[in-house]
Design an enzyme around this catalytic site. Structure first.
Site, PDB file in Angstrom:
ATOM      1  CD  GLU A 165      -2.985  -0.725  -0.178  1.00 35.05           C
ATOM      2  OE1 GLU A 165      -3.131   0.602  -0.608  1.00 35.05           O
ATOM      3  OE2 GLU A 165      -3.576  -1.443  -0.703  1.00 35.05           O
ATOM      4  CE1 TYR A 179      -6.617   3.516  -0.521  1.00 36.48           C
ATOM      5  CE2 TYR A 179      -4.114   3.804  -0.218  1.00 36.48           C
ATOM      6  CZ  TYR A 179      -5.279   3.153  -0.639  1.00 36.48           C
ATOM      7  OH  TYR A 179      -5.244   2.016  -1.427  1.00 36.48           O
ATOM      8  CG  ASP A 228      -7.711   5.079  -4.606  1.00 37.60           C
ATOM      9  OD1 ASP A 228      -8.877   5.229  -5.016  1.00 37.60           O
ATOM     10  OD2 ASP A 228      -6.684   4.407  -5.078  1.00 37.60           O
TER      11      ASP A 228
END
Ligand code: SF4
Length: 363
Positions: free
Chosen positions: A40, A123, A141
């Site tokens: 991520e 996020y 996002d």
């Protein structure tokens, strides 16, 4: 503007589409929270295809939180070399050290605890908590903001925090009881591959077309409205590629800023002529170039988030006695040493390519 403020139930259609053929990515084979976290963070600002080899190399070199917490900064930067935005990896190491101290060497499993760690924002915390632990939280996002704007035919400003907050609330209202992580990934995947930016959405391939207000209105290509872009500041630099006996000069960046701790080729502000460069080399690096040939080898541009560097690059071959007089902060590295020991930021990608070429020509 459509005043609809509730998302339709998209989970069933979306998950069937996702199950039928999501893109293969190595971190999707894993439920290891550490792997998901690394992926991520790498995926912020960077494309999937670029990330895959970096991810594999990183996990192989630093297989767990303990190894990330303990690794020296130069080795860490070397693993990140070329990905840019080095603050991401600095924060990852700080977060790993905090996990060693406060979480028994594990990634915490609650959204709030994740959010409290360095480099993990709303996020990332949502993505990690939902994908690794199945928590029912959103991960909003740019892709998700675009898909939601179109589903609702909203022409709001997706750069505003208030819009993001609204979208997070909307997503959380429709997250399925199970598979929240898959739902979040599916929505991002739809934005990345089908509901793509600008005037190119592939609505004919979209599983959500029957529920999409912008598709019905024919306005998908107009949404979301492009945010006004601030002009980036332009900084001019002159870069010196100094060679001596099969080695090239580099120096550690010590000034505060995003590239601190990385290595660079000697350089100075401004666009200098060859003659001015000679004077600058003497003043800044105590290098008397005398009759050495100083040759222009091109120009390069690097774009950071808020600024651009426009670089003029010169190449100079020095005699050993001139190199020996140079300031001791310069390191003279071979091609192998450059490749293995010294992380050089992508801003110097062009300069590095010239150096590699030059050093490879040596006997
Ligand atoms: Fe996006 Fe078109 Fe699908 Fe609507 S129908 S979500 S605009 S791809």
């Amino acid at each position: 503007m459509n005043n609809n403020n509730k998302l339709p139930s998209i989970d069933a259609l979306l998950l069937v589409w996702y199950d039928a053929g999501n893109r293969k990515m190595p971190w999707r084979e894993s439920r290891n929270p550490y792997h998901i976290w690394v992926s991520e963070i790498m995926l912020q600002q960077t494309r999937v295809e670029t990330v895959i080899p970096y991810y594999q190399r990183f996990i192989e070199a630093l297989p767990d939180i303990a190894s990330l917490a303990a690794v020296d900064e130069q080795s860490l930067f070397k693993l990140w070399e070329g990905l840019g935005y080095y603050r991401r990896v600095q924060n990852m190491q700080k977060a790993a050290q905090a996990m060693m101290r406060e979480h028994g060497g594990k990634l915490p499993n609650s959204f709030e605890e994740l959010l409290a760690l360095p480099g993990i924002g709303l996020y990332s915390a949502g993505a990690i908590a939902s994908i690794a632990y199945g928590a029912r939280v959103s991960a909003v996002d740019g892709n998700v903001l675009r898909v939601v704007s179109r589903l609702l035919a909203q022409d709001w400003d997706i750069g505003r925090e208030s819009t993001k907050k609204t979208v997070r609330g909307m997503i959380e209202a429709i997250l399925p009881q199970t598979r929240a992580g898959d739902f979040n990934q599916a929505l991002m995947e739809l934005g990345a591959t089908v509901c793509v930016p600008a005037d190119k959405p592939k609505c004919a391939l979209c599983p959500l077309a029957s529920l999409c207000a912008a598709y019905e209105l024919g306005t998908a290509h107009l949404l979301p409205a492009a945010a006004e872009k601030k002009a980036r500041a332009v900084e001019h630099k002159t870069v010196f590629l100094l060679f001596c006996q099969g080695r090239a000069a580099i120096e550690l960046r010590t000034e505060q800023g995003v590239l601190k701790g990385l290595w660079q080729f000697p350089n100075t502000d401004g666009t200098l002529t060859a003659q001015e460069s000679k004077a600058a080399l003497e003043e800044l690096y105590s290098i008397k170039t005398d009759n050495a040939n100083i040759a222009g080898v091109g120009k390069a541009k690097h774009i950071f988030t808020h600024k651009e560097w426009h670089m003029t690059v010169y190449k100079i071959e020095l005699r050993a006695d001139k190199a020996a007089d140079a300031v001791k902060t310069l390191i003279w590295a071979t091609a192998d040493e450059l490749a293995q020991n010294y992380p050089i930021p992508s801003a110097f990608k062009y300069a590095l390519s010239i150096v590699k070429e030059q050093l490879s020509l040596l006997p």
